[in-house]
Scaffold this motif. Structure first.
Motif, short mmCIF file in Angstrom:
data_model
loop_
_atom_site.label_atom_id
_atom_site.label_comp_id
_atom_site.label_asym_id
_atom_site.label_seq_id
_atom_site.Cartn_x
_atom_site.Cartn_y
_atom_site.Cartn_z
N UNK A 139 0.82 -1.22 0.00
CA UNK A 139 0.00 0.00 0.00
C UNK A 139 0.85 1.27 0.00
N UNK A 140 2.05 1.19 0.60
CA UNK A 140 2.89 2.38 0.72
C UNK A 140 3.95 2.49 -0.37
N UNK A 141 3.89 1.63 -1.40
CA UNK A 141 4.93 1.63 -2.42
C UNK A 141 4.97 2.92 -3.23
N UNK A 142 3.83 3.63 -3.38
CA UNK A 142 3.79 4.86 -4.17
C UNK A 142 4.20 6.10 -3.39
N UNK A 143 4.43 6.00 -2.09
CA UNK A 143 4.83 7.15 -1.28
C UNK A 143 6.31 7.40 -1.54
N UNK A 144 6.65 8.62 -1.99
CA UNK A 144 8.03 8.93 -2.37
C UNK A 144 8.84 9.58 -1.24
N UNK A 145 8.18 10.30 -0.36
CA UNK A 145 8.88 10.97 0.74
C UNK A 145 9.30 9.92 1.78
N UNK A 146 10.63 9.73 2.02
CA UNK A 146 11.08 8.68 2.94
C UNK A 146 10.61 8.90 4.39
N UNK A 147 10.58 10.14 4.85
CA UNK A 147 10.15 10.41 6.22
C UNK A 147 8.67 10.08 6.39
N UNK A 148 7.87 10.47 5.41
CA UNK A 148 6.43 10.18 5.46
C UNK A 148 6.19 8.68 5.38
N UNK A 149 6.95 8.00 4.52
CA UNK A 149 6.79 6.56 4.37
C UNK A 149 7.13 5.83 5.67
N UNK A 150 8.20 6.26 6.33
CA UNK A 150 8.59 5.65 7.60
C UNK A 150 7.52 5.88 8.67
N UNK A 151 6.98 7.10 8.72
CA UNK A 151 5.94 7.40 9.70
C UNK A 151 4.68 6.58 9.44
N UNK A 152 4.31 6.44 8.17
CA UNK A 152 3.13 5.65 7.84
C UNK A 152 3.34 4.17 8.14
N UNK A 153 4.56 3.67 7.94
CA UNK A 153 4.87 2.27 8.27
C UNK A 153 4.75 2.04 9.77
N UNK A 154 5.28 2.98 10.57
CA UNK A 154 5.16 2.85 12.02
C UNK A 154 3.70 2.84 12.45
N UNK A 155 2.92 3.75 11.86
CA UNK A 155 1.50 3.82 12.18
C UNK A 155 0.80 2.52 11.78
N UNK A 156 1.11 2.02 10.62
CA UNK A 156 0.50 0.79 10.13
C UNK A 156 0.86 -0.39 11.01
N UNK A 157 2.13 -0.50 11.41
CA UNK A 157 2.55 -1.59 12.31
C UNK A 157 1.81 -1.51 13.64
N UNK A 158 1.66 -0.29 14.14
CA UNK A 158 0.96 -0.09 15.40
C UNK A 158 -0.50 -0.53 15.29
N UNK A 159 -1.15 -0.14 14.21
CA UNK A 159 -2.55 -0.53 14.01
C UNK A 159 -2.69 -2.04 13.85
N UNK A 160 -1.77 -2.65 13.09
CA UNK A 160 -1.83 -4.10 12.89
C UNK A 160 -1.56 -4.86 14.22
N UNK A 161 -0.69 -4.31 15.04
CA UNK A 161 -0.39 -4.97 16.32
C UNK A 161 -1.58 -4.90 17.26
N UNK A 162 -2.36 -3.83 17.17
CA UNK A 162 -3.53 -3.69 18.05
C UNK A 162 -4.66 -4.61 17.66
N UNK A 163 -4.83 -4.85 16.36
CA UNK A 163 -6.04 -5.53 16.01
C UNK A 163 -5.92 -6.65 15.10
#
Length: 163
Positions: A139-163
């Motif tokens: 889902x995040x393959x089209x995100x070009x900004x590395x800082x934004x991509x890293x933040x979205x990955x952290x958020x996604x991992x957090x959401x996946x860990x919760x539920x």
């Protein structure tokens, strides 16, 4: 017959209170036998003498002259003979800092005792983040900004860990 008001030690503590109040009741008699009014000197030792000195030393007791609370001898346990020599050079500074902590001329001398110090708790390393989920990476393959991509990955991992 009149009843006497309860002493401070006899009063029950009701409601939410700081743990320090209850801990003080337990530790005061123990620290009092060693010349410490409370455990504050032991707890605040790194702030008083600095972390470099506190890593190799531990205050053991303050011995005051009979019926006095000034001019005491602070007994310090030292981990090594080499550091004890350095501590002798730092004695005036340590006495000044301890007296500044108390607010009066509590200590006039140091007595050094050699011996092993109790082990201190080591800080735990931060847990490593779980690897990114394949669906999340897709889902995040089209995100070009590395800082934004890293933040979205952290958020996604957090959401996946919760539920």
């Amino acid at each position: 017959m009149t009843s006497k008001p309860p002493r401070d030690e006899d009063r029950r503590i009701q409601g939410m209170v700081s743990v320090a109040l209850a801990a003080d009741r337990v530790t005061k008699p123990i620290f009092g036998r060693h010349g410490f009014a409370g455990g504050a000197l032991v707890v605040d030792w790194p702030a008083i003498v600095g972390s470099a000195v506190a890593a190799h030393t531990l205050p053991v007791r303050i011995k005051f002259p009979p019926k006095e609370r000034t001019g005491g001898i602070l007994e310090i346990k030292v981990a090594s003979s080499a550091f004890a020599t350095e501590l002798q050079h730092l004695e005036p500074l340590i006495i000044e800092r301890v007296n500044g902590y108390f607010g009066w001329q509590a200590v006039t001398r140091l007595r050094l005792r050699h011996g092993p110090l109790p082990e201190r708790a080591k800080a735990k390393a931060a847990p490593r983040p779980p690897p990114a989920n394949a669906a999340l990476s897709e889902r995040l393959k089209d995100v070009t900004d590395p800082a934004l991509k890293e933040a979205l990955e952290r958020l996604g991992r957090h959401i996946l860990a919760k539920g």
